[in-house]
Scaffold this active site. Structure first.
Site, PDB file in Angstrom:
ATOM      1  N   ARG A 227       1.501   3.109  -2.216  1.00 12.45           N
ATOM      2  CA  ARG A 227       0.852   2.045  -3.117  1.00 12.45           C
ATOM      3  C   ARG A 227       0.462   1.046  -1.846  1.00 12.45           C
ATOM      4  O   ARG A 227       1.053   0.655  -0.962  1.00 12.45           O
ATOM      5  CB  ARG A 227       2.005   1.521  -3.763  1.00 12.45           C
ATOM      6  N   HIS A 275      -8.351   5.543  -3.336  1.00 10.83           N
ATOM      7  CA  HIS A 275      -7.156   6.020  -4.132  1.00 10.83           C
ATOM      8  C   HIS A 275      -7.583   7.240  -4.443  1.00 10.83           C
ATOM      9  O   HIS A 275      -7.491   7.519  -6.294  1.00 10.83           O
ATOM     10  CB  HIS A 275      -6.998   4.748  -5.353  1.00 10.83           C
TER      11      HIS A 275
END
Ligand code: NDP
Length: 312
Positions: A227, A275
């Site tokens: 993250r 991502h």
């Protein structure tokens, strides 16, 4: 009938594509797409990501919260999260394989000096760089959960000196393991290539910062596919600017999509991916959630449930 509908929300995904996929696999369930919740009493399952805070607590007949991804930090950001309701996260062989491929690709890329050779190519510079063997390269993986464990095994199979760090002690063949805050400095001090696969919790937010980066060997490189909020981005940029870090490969960011003004886009020591390290498959995710619903409805134990006390 109370409790027969499934609430869907994601800021990333197309609700119509999910609606079609859910209809194919879940014929008996009525899909409601937030904010069109209808009668809140009808909602039995919430298949949601980044739902505004307080919304889940308003569902009186909720039986389970299903996360469309492996990370569940989006749920725990809600101070009113009904923590007593079972929560399920995505655990999928296909996702794990995608993550392992990304880790191996980028650890090898750093190990074999590819960013530096690419820079040399732009300058038409024919210059060998000193190449240690994998057995002389120390790779450290933060997080030894589903994805970290599979990654350290693959790296150990390639011959690297691999270490892993987690909250609780692990034993993994061929991997040196470190646990808890007390062993973090020793783990960092030996990690020439650092990979982040931690869960994001209040304890791990900002864990990659000026103080911890300084503990890495000079010239170390960093791969983050967990993250963005694990990293203090200004501190990472400063370490790349100074050369203390030789390269960073980043799949996740504090703000996504990464804003055009971000220095990460153009930094010569940074590789950006959008991502996509995990390779998730919509129908496979729905099958996993269907299995969770069937288990709950038949009183069987849930698989891949989230620990509300630990927050992951
Ligand atoms: P898991 O929940 O299986 O594992 C999390 C790991 O973090 C565990 O090893 C846990 O330790 C460790 N951890 C948690 N808190 C601490 C702490 N305070 N100190 C040390 N270690 C800690 O997660 P996954 O393997 O499924 O996912 C890992 C990460 O990858 C997540 O952040 C997820 O969001 C991200 N992800 C990214 C994707 C992408 O496309 N970029 C795709 C999928 C996931 P312990 O084992 O002791 O509990």
């Amino acid at each position: 009938m109370p409790g027969h509908a499934l609430l869907f929300h994601s800021v990333w995904d197309d609700p119509d594509a999910w609606r079609r996929a859910l209809a194919a696999r879940f014929p008996g369930i009525e899909l409601r797409v937030w904010p069109d919740v209808g009668d809140r009493q009808d909602i039995a399952y919430a298949f949601v990501e980044n739902l505004p805070a307080g919304e889940l607590a308003k569902l009186p007949n909720l039986k389970a919260i299903l996360s469309p991804g492996a990370g569940v930090d989006h749920l725990f950001r809600d101070p009113a999260l009904p923590r007593h309701i079972p929560m399920v996260k995505v655990v999928q062989e296909r996702m794990t394989r995608g993550i392992v491929q990304y880790v191996v690709l980028h650890v090898l890329r750093h190990h074999r000096h590819m960013p530096a050779y690419q820079a040399q190519q732009r300058e038409c510079l024919w210059q060998e760089l000193k190449q240690p063997g994998a057995w002389d390269r120390r790779v450290g993986v933060m997080g030894l959960g589903t994805l970290g464990r599979a990654s350290v095994k693959a790296l150990a199979d390639l011959g690297f000196q691999v270490a892993g760090w987690s909250r609780t002690r692990k034993r993994i063949k061929g991997v040196e393991t470190f646990a808890g805050a007390g062993e973090f400095a020793a783990f960092l001090g030996r990690s020439e290539i650092l990979v982040c696969l931690l869960a994001l919790t209040p304890e791990t937010a900002g864990i990659v910062n000026a103080r911890t980066i300084a503990m890495l060997p000079a010239g170390a490189s960093f791969v983050n596919l967990a993250r963005g909020r694990h990293v203090v981005e200004a501190d990472l940029l400063a370490a790349l600017d100074s050369g203390h870090l030789s390269h960073a490969t980043l799949d996740v960011f504090n703000q996504e999509p990464l804003p055009p003004a971000s220095r990460f886009w153009s930094h010569p020591r940074v590789t950006v991916t959008p991502h996509r390290a995990g390779n998730s498959d919509r129908l496979a995710i729905i099958d996993q959630m269907l299995d969770a619903v069937e288990r709950l409805e038949s009183g069987r134990t849930l698989r891949h449930s989230v620990n509300a006390r630990h927050g992951y």
